[in-house]
Structure formats: C-alpha cells, structure tokens
Motif scaffolding. Structure first.
Motif, PDB file in Angstrom:
ATOM      1  N   THR A   1      52.967  43.211  30.782  1.00  0.00           N
ATOM      2  CA  THR A   1      52.038  42.556  31.025  1.00  0.00           C
ATOM      3  C   THR A   1      51.412  42.141  32.416  1.00  0.00           C
ATOM      4  N   ASP A   2      50.338  41.958  32.616  1.00  0.00           N
ATOM      5  CA  ASP A   2      49.661  41.515  33.825  1.00  0.00           C
ATOM      6  C   ASP A   2      48.306  41.026  33.832  1.00  0.00           C
ATOM      7  N   GLN A   3      47.946  39.942  34.602  1.00  0.00           N
ATOM      8  CA  GLN A   3      46.568  39.419  34.737  1.00  0.00           C
ATOM      9  C   GLN A   3      46.135  39.036  36.110  1.00  0.00           C
ATOM     10  N   ARG A   4      45.110  39.604  36.541  1.00  0.00           N
ATOM     11  CA  ARG A   4      44.664  39.251  37.570  1.00  0.00           C
ATOM     12  C   ARG A   4      43.049  39.195  37.998  1.00  0.00           C
ATOM     13  N   ASP A   5      42.503  38.356  38.771  1.00  0.00           N
ATOM     14  CA  ASP A   5      41.169  38.223  38.908  1.00  0.00           C
ATOM     15  C   ASP A   5      40.652  38.137  40.441  1.00  0.00           C
ATOM     16  N   ALA A   6      39.391  38.437  40.646  1.00  0.00           N
ATOM     17  CA  ALA A   6      38.592  38.457  41.797  1.00  0.00           C
ATOM     18  C   ALA A   6      37.306  38.210  41.868  1.00  0.00           C
ATOM     19  N   GLY A   7      36.844  37.749  43.009  1.00  0.00           N
ATOM     20  CA  GLY A   7      35.399  37.501  42.919  1.00  0.00           C
ATOM     21  C   GLY A   7      34.673  38.821  43.653  1.00  0.00           C
ATOM     22  N   SER A   8      33.362  39.016  43.416  1.00  0.00           N
ATOM     23  CA  SER A   8      32.551  40.003  43.774  1.00  0.00           C
ATOM     24  C   SER A   8      31.114  39.721  43.905  1.00  0.00           C
ATOM     25  N   THR A   9      30.562  40.357  44.884  1.00  0.00           N
ATOM     26  CA  THR A   9      29.097  40.583  44.812  1.00  0.00           C
ATOM     27  C   THR A   9      28.401  41.133  43.604  1.00  0.00           C
ATOM     28  N   ALA A  10      27.041  41.057  43.280  1.00  0.00           N
ATOM     29  CA  ALA A  10      26.726  41.697  42.165  1.00  0.00           C
ATOM     30  C   ALA A  10      26.535  43.065  42.296  1.00  0.00           C
ATOM     31  N   VAL A  11      26.450  43.661  43.422  1.00  0.00           N
ATOM     32  CA  VAL A  11      26.455  45.164  43.605  1.00  0.00           C
ATOM     33  C   VAL A  11      27.736  45.872  43.523  1.00  0.00           C
ATOM     34  N   ARG A  12      28.933  44.970  43.620  1.00  0.00           N
ATOM     35  CA  ARG A  12      30.054  45.618  43.629  1.00  0.00           C
ATOM     36  C   ARG A  12      30.990  45.150  42.534  1.00  0.00           C
TER      37      ARG A  12
END
Length: 278
Positions: A188-199
């Motif tokens: 298993t794995d879980q990860r997250d990240a922020g982004s701009t709307a266009v990316r």
C-alpha cells in the motif's frame, strides 16, 4: 453598489469553478481478482472437492496483471511491465523456481474466470499463476487559497488544490489445476501534494505513478515473507503436496528418495529470507 459587486464576484468565482472544477473530485481504477475469477458473483468451486494443491518443483510460474476497464492515472503499459520485472526477480531468487513468465495482460479477458486463466496457463506452459491486482483512488479538493483562482495569475501560481492518491497492490498466487490460492502479498501507499488549478492533471499523474511504484516495492518485500511462509506450510503442515517434476515422486516430511533435495532447498530459502528481513 456593494450588492452589485458581491454579485459580480459570485459570477466570477462561479465561472472560474466551472472552468477549473469545484469542490471535491474523486476518481479511481480497480482490477479485482475476485471480479476476474468469479464473474457475476459466482461461488468458489474447486476443480475437485478433495483436491490438495500439488506444486511441481522446480515450479513454472506465470505473472500477469489482472485486467481493468481503465488504466491507472499515471502508469503506462510500459511502466507496468517494468514493475512486473521486480516481482519476477523476487521469484527468480528462489532455488525451487525453474522459470517465470511475464504474460501480457491482453491475454486475460475481463471477467474471464478460471477457464480463461487455464487457457493462458496452458499457452505459456505454467502450473502456477501470480495475479497482480491494484486499486488506486485519486482525489482533489480546493482549499481556501482557491478563492484567488478568479484571477488568471492565481490559477497559474496559487496552490489552491490539494491532491491525494491512495494505492493498493496485491499479488495472489494460484495453483491453476486445483484453483487453490497458495499465498498472497499486499502493498500500500498514500501520498499528497498541492497544485495550481492548471497543473492538477500533471500533479495527479505524477503522484499516481510514484504511489504505484512505492506500493509495488512494498508488495515485493511482502512477497519474500509470503514465499517463506508458504515453504513452512508446505513442509510442516501438509497443506500443499510438493512433487518432483523430473521423477514424479512426492515429497514427504522426513522422507528420503529423489525429492529430499527439495526439502533442503525450501529450508535454505526460508532461512535466507528470514535473515535478509532482519
């Protein structure tokens, strides 16, 4: 004037939400072993009622991804083939494996069942098939910073989207003749990240690819343990019969004869895996 300004702002934000998406969005992909082997809710029926799996040694193993209706977000067919090579190498390290074949997933039909699995096994001349399945969920939410998306600059520069990917990978090894599950190994794995709307799309694809790779690595690590545990069950608990492929003789606990070499091989393999985990 204030009412007009508020209404204008609402229209701008609404139009931007239509352009870039709004609220929480969720999508996923799944390749289920149960759905493939038991289509339409079929019940498990072994090939013979009292059949005990007979693993012929050295074993011939087929390795293939369970088919799905759509692909993981960030994993191509080439990526899946490369990841399967990691699982293949884990099997190759075992002294009681003669060969392991990576089977193109196109040979498995969606909801093909054991009949389809048996056809593929005969085609590749394997006795055991390791089915690799996966579930991947991709989710994105807009955070407080997304209010700045109403400006064009904000949509390109503000990280107003929170993206999360959860991945589950599983390898289930079946004896094709008796349709028995010999052992399985999850990852298993879980990860997250922020982004701009266009990316958003690019970020989700990157996270999905990374998460899939990490989950596969975790699964191959657990595969080591599962193989060692299987060796113990076969040797000590009699849940599986080990048969010498060359002589046709059956391995028995404490017995001699032509199959005694495989007892030593299984003992050495189990000991090596335990030492490596420590």
């Amino acid at each position: 004037m204030a009412v007009v300004a508020a209404a204008a702002l609402t229209l701008l934000l609404g139009g931007c939400a239509t352009l870039f998406g709004e609220g929480s969005q969720r999508r996923g992909v799944s390749s289920s072993v149960v759905d493939y082997l038991y289509p339409s809710g079929e019940k498990f029926e072994p090939a013979t009622e009292s059949a005990v799996p007979q693993v012929r040694l050295p074993a011939r193993v087929g390795l293939v991804f369970v088919p799905s209706h759509n692909d993981p977000v960030g994993v191509s067919a080439a990526d899946r083939s490369a990841l399967l090579e990691k699982v293949r190498q884990t099997f190759r390290e075992q002294p009681f494996i003669e060969r392991i074949e990576v089977i193109p997933d196109g040979y498995l039909r969606p909801k093909g069942g054991f009949d389809n699995l048996e056809q593929v096994a005969r085609m590749y001349g394997v006795d055991l098939v390791a089915l690799v399945s996966y579930d991947q969920i991709v989710r994105t939410d807009q955070n407080a910073a997304s209010l700045l998306y109403w400006t064009l600059v904000g949509a390109y520069t503000i990280h107003g989207n929170s993206n999360q990917v959860s991945t589950f990978v599983d390898t289930s090894v079946f004896d094709v003749k008796t349709r028995a599950l010999l052992f399985r190994a999850p990852g298993t794995d879980q990860r997250d990240a922020g982004s701009t709307a266009v990316r958003v799309d690019q970020t989700q694809a990157r996270l999905a690819g990374e998460s899939f790779s990490v989950a596969m690595n975790a699964m191959t690590g657990n595969l080591d343990k599962s193989i060692a545990d299987f060796a113990v069950r076969a040797r000590e608990e009699g849940q599986v019969k080990l048969v010498d492929r060359r002589s046709g003789g059956e391995w028995r606990r404490g017995g001699g004869g032509s199959t005694q070499w495989w007892e030593l091989a299984l003992l050495l393999a189990g000991a090596a895996l335990l030492l490596r985990r420590r």
